[in-house]
Scaffold this active site. Structure first.
Site: not given
Ligand code: IMP
Ligand code: MG
Length: 189
Positions: A46-47, A112, A161-162, A174, A140, A108-109
């Site tokens: 949903k992000g 990470d 963490f945001v 959200r 990030k 994507e939002d």
């Molecule tokens: P990744 O798989 O670690 O790259 O993370 C991707 C998903 O993790 C994003 O779509 C977010 O839903 C969640 N996420 C990663 N970092 C944050 C953050 O700082 N705040 C909130 N959600 C995060």
């Molecule tokens: Mg997401």
């Protein structure tokens, strides 16, 4: 301007104006790269719901951009603890239209550790799209565990963490119009 922040929010890191400017920059690049063509935006629920909606309209605002922009959504979940995703990503909801032969842009939002985008690129890439790229509002890069290409990046995210503008902590925050840092005492140790 002094503003009262919701409980749990420490401070605003990225303002609504900064978000809007970043989306306009991405939209200008996307519109140039897909000029005259058609494009399917696949927002990751949903992000990315707000960034997908705002990016779609910003692309439409650019003169001589793509002639045809369609919207689709996909939902994934990743296991891990409440604020850190693991490498294990699961498809929760697929797109409603086939993407074979289409130019696809994943929206994507935040990226990470990269596992979510890596999973999505592999899965959608297997379906013979005409092209596949990714746009993210926040990056990030210093946190990457898997190397995954990101063609359009809005802003580099501070190492916090945001939440806000689609990003949640346990489904909260959200709808905030800005990106903010959570109070550390809210997060598990
Ligand atoms: P990744 O798989 O670690 O790259 O993370 C991707 C998903 O993790 C994003 O779509 C977010 O839903 C969640 N996420 C990663 N970092 C944050 C953050 O700082 N705040 C909130 N959600 C995060
Ligand atoms: Mg997401």
């Amino acid at each position: 301007m002094q503003q009262t922040l919701p409980t749990g929010i420490e401070r605003v890191l990225i303002t609504p104006d900064d978000i809007a400017a970043a989306i306009r920059r991405i939209a200008a690049e996307v519109a140039r790269d897909y000029a005259g063509g058609s494009l399917v935006l696949v927002g990751v629920l949903k992000g990315a719901v707000f960034v997908t909606a705002d990016l779609a309209r910003a692309i439409a605002d650019v003169p001589d951009g793509p002639v045809d922009v369609q919207l689709d959504f996909i939902a994934v979940s990743s296991y891990g603890n409440a604020h850190r995703s693991s490498g294990e990503v699961r498809l929760v909801q697929d797109t409603t239209h086939a993407i074979e032969g289409r130019h696809v842009l994943i929206v994507e939002d935040i990226v990470d550790n990269g596992h979510t985008l890596h999973y999505l690129r592999a899965m959608l890439g297997n379906r013979q799209p005409a092209s596949l790229r990714a746009a993210v509002l926040l990056d990030k890069p210093y946190r990457r565990a898997v190397d995954v290409p990101v063609e359009y990046v809005g802003l580099t995210c501070p190492d916090e963490f945001v939440v806000g503008y689609g990003l949640d902590y346990q489904e909260r925050y959200r709808t905030l119009p800005y990106i903010a840092k959570l109070r550390p005492e809210v997060l598990p140790a």
